[in-house]
Design an enzyme around this catalytic site. Structure first.
Site, PDB file in Angstrom:
ATOM      1  N   ASP A   1      55.928  94.828  72.888  1.00  0.00           N
ATOM      2  CA  ASP A   1      54.751  94.736  73.375  1.00  0.00           C
ATOM      3  C   ASP A   1      54.420  94.630  75.113  1.00  0.00           C
ATOM      4  O   ASP A   1      55.825  93.477  75.577  1.00  0.00           O
ATOM      5  CB  ASP A   1      53.435  94.386  72.421  1.00  0.00           C
ATOM      6  CG  ASP A   1      53.685  93.403  72.413  1.00  0.00           C
ATOM      7  OD1 ASP A   1      54.398  92.716  73.130  1.00  0.00           O
ATOM      8  OD2 ASP A   1      52.749  92.709  71.185  1.00  0.00           O
TER       9      ASP A   1
ATOM     10  N   ASP B   1      52.996  91.675  76.476  1.00  0.00           N
ATOM     11  CA  ASP B   1      53.195  90.451  75.859  1.00  0.00           C
ATOM     12  C   ASP B   1      55.008  90.207  75.088  1.00  0.00           C
ATOM     13  O   ASP B   1      55.075  89.206  76.522  1.00  0.00           O
ATOM     14  CB  ASP B   1      52.512  89.494  74.517  1.00  0.00           C
ATOM     15  CG  ASP B   1      50.605  89.556  74.709  1.00  0.00           C
ATOM     16  OD1 ASP B   1      51.126  89.315  76.366  1.00  0.00           O
ATOM     17  OD2 ASP B   1      49.920  89.307  74.312  1.00  0.00           O
TER      18      ASP B   1
ATOM     19  N   GLU C   1      60.260  85.998  69.556  1.00  0.00           N
ATOM     20  CA  GLU C   1      58.467  84.749  69.813  1.00  0.00           C
ATOM     21  C   GLU C   1      57.102  84.900  68.318  1.00  0.00           C
ATOM     22  O   GLU C   1      57.842  85.831  67.574  1.00  0.00           O
ATOM     23  CB  GLU C   1      58.206  86.213  71.128  1.00  0.00           C
ATOM     24  CG  GLU C   1      56.267  86.275  70.995  1.00  0.00           C
ATOM     25  CD  GLU C   1      55.695  87.858  71.488  1.00  0.00           C
ATOM     26  OE1 GLU C   1      56.908  88.428  71.666  1.00  0.00           O
ATOM     27  OE2 GLU C   1      55.141  87.578  71.685  1.00  0.00           O
TER      28      GLU C   1
END
Ligand code: 28G
Length: 681
Positions: free
Chosen positions: A546, A548, A471
């Site tokens: 987290d 996200d 990510e």
């Protein structure tokens, strides 16, 4: 047929079904003859048989890892389910005891206590010490309905247990027999009292010298299995009790609607086209290839169309075992669907003269179906031996579904129209998608050049290669610099990826991130996916710890589930576990991956309260070296391997997670999903 009073109401398995099938396991028959002739030697023979199981447990239960441990429970429960299918048992209780022994209790007739002529042993001792005794003795000609593929019998469980206690209540008495050290009977069956009850109770303690990997039972695994058994055998009440904690936990599964309720359960968060599943059921007697043996084959199917675009909602079973690779029963269903739905659409003029027929895949879009057949002599084929091969089943299922579905459509024209319209839309959408796909296939799929964003590894041996899907660009940069270039490839993702569960096909094909993953992994997609062509045997999702990050991880898993399912089934997908905390202490760095570990560190290092440690918020906060040390170094890292334990549960979980409702997604994020089994490696 009128059913006897003691039978479970709504149990569609007929008494006469149990008289049709002769077993033909010749070697075992011979052994038994020998045991019978050589009366005094039978004890010895018994122990030799059980010793063989202990020597090579893998031959009987495939694995001695966690799955094999649970298999012991399935095996004993199968016997209770057989007794229920025979019509004599209404409820089954499974208890996980303190110390990881298992108790199974049923209210069936009780295992026979009289001496069995062939073995010279009581029925109880016969069942628990002679290999493959199920259905072999006592001349009731019954065949094991439950199990079948595994169906190794209770004696195998006994052989793999340090002890096993069997209590039987029947004929006014209570009887008891204990076995120790892998199946050695302690004395013989003894009447220990009177009882007005009926039934069998078995408690066994898996042998830790056999199950060396783990002897701990997983509540969720047992729960899911028992729930499935309750769905597949409607009307039986199955209770699970976990007695290992301070307070016992218990759940009961009983579904009078059987597979109809199973379909509704799978479709819980989808919008149904037909609110009540269409139910078709029937049995047929066939003569096997030998020209004489007659068997009765039973089939039932429940069908519900929904607003989903999914193609893979068909769940098939034979003798209560999931046939993951499908087979003749599924072929029979597909044949009937195409035939009846096209017929009906033509006759009702919903399909005009010039229109082409609906394709099979049009008929299946958004369809959830559970198909369950019971066959006395199933033949399994396919790579994992989970594909039903009996050719006679195709026609039986096709005619059972053909008749049931045609009648239902005739009697419910409004619903029929809604179903046909759904199929019509599917057909049109498929034509449009085909055009879009053809265009993009040239760019995304047939591209042999790898995506520019991919930092590939130098090794070309998939077995050692790993693809990190990372990510964010900054974490991607650290990962590129910190990795082992020989075996680790990095594909950074920018932002969120598309939710494939909710997007129409054209959008999926136009998405660059998805295109990059398809080309990087290299195995193709969907029905053309070929796991032997993948370029990496570990696909590692590395996202921030987290919300996200959690979301991106679910989106990726959903993509793999819908487009590259064998990756998940084969256990090729992993989740990286970056640390949450770093503690710098006396010149060394310590990492903690969760709060419990942080507490442990505090104690071990004797840290003062208020000692400053670093809490990582994202992967980007780590430099290349830290990322390697904590998350990517195969010698030090912790990863979670994702596997699918049960297709129907996975389907339900994915549609819950990615569908319109937000609540279940939150729950996943906080709790962890039930369809994944976590294995730390
Ligand atoms: C609680 C744990 C698992 C079972 C029965 C009931 C019968 C049976 C089981 O017979 C074949 C025939 C005689 C030995 C059958 C009782 C006919 C009449 C049964 C179970 C082999 C097996 N009365 N309930 N087996 N016999 N429950 N639950 O195992 O010679 S196994």
């Amino acid at each position: 047929m009128a059913e006897e009073e003691t039978k479970v109401p709504g149990n569609e398995f007929h008494e006469e079904d149990r008289f049709q099938y002769k077993r033909e396991d010749v070697t075992n028959e011979k052994e038994l003859e020998k045991a019978k002739a050589d009366y005094g030697a039978s004890d010895l023979q018994v122990l030799e048989g059980l010793e063989a199981v202990r020597k090579r447990p893998g031959m009987y239960i495939a694995t001695t890892a966690s799955a094999g441990l649970h298999h012991l429970v399935w095996e004993i429960v199968d016997n209770s389910i057989d007794e229920a299918l025979a019509g004599y048992c209404k409820s089954i209780t499974v208890t996980i005891n303190k110390g990881e022994s298992i108790t199974v209790q049923d209210d069936g007739r009780g295992v026979p206590v009289d001496i069995v002529a062939k073995t010279g042993l009581s029925g109880v001792e016969t069942v628990y010490t002679i290999l493959h005794a199920g259905g072999k003795f006592g001349g009731d000609g019954g065949y094991k309905v439950s199990g079948g593929l595994h169906g190794v019998g209770a004696s195998v469980v006994n052989a793999l247990s340090t002890w096993m206690d069997v209590t039987v209540c029947r004929d006014g008495g209570k009887y008891f027999l204990r076995f120790e050290n892998g199946g050695h009977a302690v004395g013989h069956l003894t009447r220990i009292g009177d009882s007005n009850e009926r039934g069998t109770t078995v408690t066994f303690q898996p042998d830790p010298t056999i199950f060396t990997e783990t002897t701990i039972y997983n509540y969720e695994t047992i729960k899911n299995h028992l729930r499935q058994m309750a769905f597949l055998n409607g009307g039986i009440s199955i209770t699970l009790i976990d007695d290992r904690g301070e307070e016992p936990v218990s759940e009961t599964f009983k579904y009078d609607g059987g597979i109809r309720e199973y379909v509704k359960y799978i479709d819980q968060v989808k919008v149904p086209v037909n609110p009540e599943p269409i139910y078709c059921q029937g049995a047929e007697e066939v003569t096997l290839a030998d020209g004489e043996t007659k068997v009765r084959i039973y089939a039932e199917v429940a069908l519900q169309w929904t607003d989903s675009y999914s193609q893979d909602g068909i769940y098939s079973f034979c003798n209560n075992i999931s046939t993951k690779e499908g087979g003749t029963h599924v072929e029979g269903l597909n044949l009937a669907l195409g035939r009846i739905l096209n017929d009906y659409a033509r006759k009702s003029k919903l399909l005009k003269e010039d229109d082409k027929n609906f394709a099979g895949e049009d008929c299946r879009e958004g369809l959830t179906a559970v198909i369950s057949v019971k066959h006395p002599n199933p033949q399994y084929e396919g790579q994992t031996k989970t594909k039903l091969g009996n050719s006679e089943v195709r026609k039986i299922v096709s005619s059972v579904v053909g008749e049931g579905l045609a009648q239902h459509l005739m009697e419910n024209p409004a619903e029929a129209k809604a179903i046909i319209e759904k199929i019509q839309i599917a057909s049109k959408a498929r034509d449009a998608a085909r055009v879009a796909r053809e265009k993009i296939r040239k760019t995304a799929l047939e591209i042999t050049t790898l995506p520019g964003k991919l930092a590939d590894c130098s090794s070309k041996d998939p077995a050692v290669c790993e693809l990190y899907i990372v990510e964010g660009n900054s974490a991607g940069g650290s990962a590129k610099n910190g990795r082992d270039r020989e075996t680790q490839a990095i594909l950074p993702l920018r932002g969120k990826i598309l939710n494939v569960e909710k997007a129409r096909e054209e959008r999926i094909w136009a998405n660059a991130e998805i295109g990059n993953m398809i080309t990087a992994i290299g195995g193709g997609i969907r029905e053309n996916f070929d796991v032997t062509k993948i370029r990496y045997h570990k696909i590692v999702i590395m996202t921030d710890a987290d919300v996200d990050g959690d979301h991106i991880r679910i989106l990726l898993l959903t993509f793999f589930y819908r487009f590259m399912r064998p990756l998940l089934e084969g256990g090729y997908v992993y989740i990286a576990q970056p640390p949450l905390y770093k503690v710098d202490y006396k010149g060394s760095a310590y990492y903690a991956y969760n709060d419990a570990q942080l507490e442990k560190l505090r104690k071990e290092l004797n840290l003062k309260p208020g000692f400053a440690f670093q809490r990582y918020k994202g992967l980007g906060e780590m430099d290349a070296e830290q990322l390697w040390e904590t998350t990517m170094d195969p010698k030090a890292r912790k990863m979670i391997r994702i596997t699918i334990e049960d297709a129907a549960d996975a389907e339900k979980a994915f549609s819950e997670l990615m569908g319109d409702e937000v609540a279940p997604r939150r729950e996943y994020i906080t709790q962890n999903a039930k369809f994944v089994k976590n294995l730390d490696i």
